[in-house]
Design an enzyme around this catalytic site. Structure first.
Site, PDB file in Angstrom:
ATOM      1  CD  GLU A   1      -2.919  -3.764   5.688  1.00 61.49           C
ATOM      2  OE1 GLU A   1      -4.026  -3.325   5.326  1.00 61.49           O
ATOM      3  OE2 GLU A   1      -2.300  -4.635   5.061  1.00 61.49           O
TER       4      GLU A   1
ATOM      5  CG  HIS B   1      -1.669  -1.267   1.406  1.00 66.52           C
ATOM      6  ND1 HIS B   1      -2.600  -1.715   0.499  1.00 66.52           N
ATOM      7  CD2 HIS B   1      -1.611  -2.215   2.378  1.00 66.52           C
ATOM      8  CE1 HIS B   1      -3.094  -2.871   0.906  1.00 66.52           C
ATOM      9  NE2 HIS B   1      -2.502  -3.193   2.042  1.00 66.52           N
TER      10      HIS B   1
ATOM     11  NE  ARG C   1      -5.024  -7.839  -6.968  1.00 66.99           N
ATOM     12  CZ  ARG C   1      -5.999  -7.146  -7.551  1.00 66.99           C
ATOM     13  NH1 ARG C   1      -5.951  -6.890  -8.838  1.00 66.99           N
ATOM     14  NH2 ARG C   1      -7.018  -6.709  -6.848  1.00 66.99           N
TER      15      ARG C   1
END
Length: 323
Positions: free
Chosen positions: A122, A105, A200
């Site tokens: 996260e 990310h 991705r």
């Protein structure tokens, strides 16, 4: 006249994924007939996926509505000044029946420039893992951009990635730029900045029912990757009974672990909302507005305006999150 705030529960937003399974339905009692439920968005202010209250007098109100109506009473003064009518966190449960794509990310700067979004720092808390299930977090050796691209082009990327076998209770902090993936057989809780931006880089060469591969984002990813190998992603924490045990504290959120077997009086001194995520057992939260029950796989938002409350359980394990 405004209705008083109380502990809020929201309707889970379920997401079918090519890699999803049935643990969210069978293990966490999410309502779906699909056999590919990959994610349950428990509290979300992502555009197009805003959570809606399912309990009490504010039932049917969206999180966005509540922010506009209650401001700092909902999220705390400092959070409202910083984020306005945007809720800063996204809470999920994730079930990986198959390996997720290898991904990363962007940081706040890149996310703002490219996507008008927050970055996506996260953390993961493993709720259940099949035997030999693993997570991919970071590299297993020193890697340069050139070396990374060589392995990516040769489809040997997994040779330079770090695989960790995991079990219930294992916790990981995933900073922006860190290459990672959730492995098959892992059920986890995820706490993150409010963002749905993912780059991705490899998807195991799989295709969907129509034979189409999922989009990769390698052009965007290359300057977003953190190539400085650090092995500080595993989170060590205590499990002292009936108290908040620190797990992760960063500029975006603080998360504590609480193992309950009795009643604990609590006070909110954080100038923030508090989120409780039940990851095992069942508990009750008592305020002047009444009692709310929280079972494994359920999430609750305690508004910042509620300062005194109690947690009670004969057996429960919960994550306590605030900003």
């Amino acid at each position: 006249m405004q209705k008083p705030l109380y502990p809020l529960k929201f309707n889970p937003i379920l997401k079918d994924k090519i890699w999803g399974g049935q643990k969210l339905v069978k293990h966490l009692n999410k309502a779906s007939t699909s056999n590919q439920v990959g994610e349950s968005w428990e509290i979300s202010d992502v555009e197009g996926d805003t959570s809606v209250v399912i309990n009490g007098a504010l039932k049917g109100q969206s999180l966005k509505d509540l922010l506009k109506d209650y401001n700092s009473d909902l999220v705390g003064e400092k959070n409202y000044q910083q984020f306005g009518n945007q809720f800063p966190l996204l809470i999920k449960f994730i079930d990986a029946k198959q390996d997720l794509s290898i991904q990363l990310h962007p940081n706040d700067r890149l996310a703002a420039e490219r996507h008008n979004s927050f970055g996506k720092t996260e953390m993961w808390y493993v709720m259940q893992a099949d035997e030999d299930a693993n997570l991919i977090v970071g590299f297993n050796q020193k890697v340069t951009p050139e070396k990374y691209l060589h392995h990516l082009e040769d489809k040997t990327l997994t040779e330079i990635l770090n695989f960790d076998k995991v079990k219930k209770g294992d916790t990981y902090f995933i900073e922006v730029g860190r290459v990672h993936a959730i492995g098959a057989g892992v059920l986890l809780a995820e706490i993150q900045q409010t963002s749905d931006i993912t780059y991705r880089v490899y998807d195991w060469d799989r295709v969907d029912d129509q034979g189409n591969a999922r989009e990769l984002h390698n052009d965007l990813a290359i300057d977003a990757i953190d190539f400085n190998m650090k092995d500080d992603f595993r989170v060590e924490y205590n499990k002292t009974l009936n108290q908040s045990n620190p797990m992760v504290s960063c500029q975006y959120f603080t998360t504590n672990f609480i193992k309950l077997d009795s009643e604990v009086q609590k006070e909110n001194n954080f100038d923030s909302f508090i989120i409780y995520i039940c990851v095992d057992g069942k508990m009750q939260i008592s305020t002047s507005h009444g009692v709310e029950t929280l079972k494994e796989g359920e999430t609750l938002l305690l508004p910042a305006a509620i300062k005194n409350y109690a947690l009670k359980a004969s057996h429960a394990e919960v994550l306590e999150v605030y900003v």
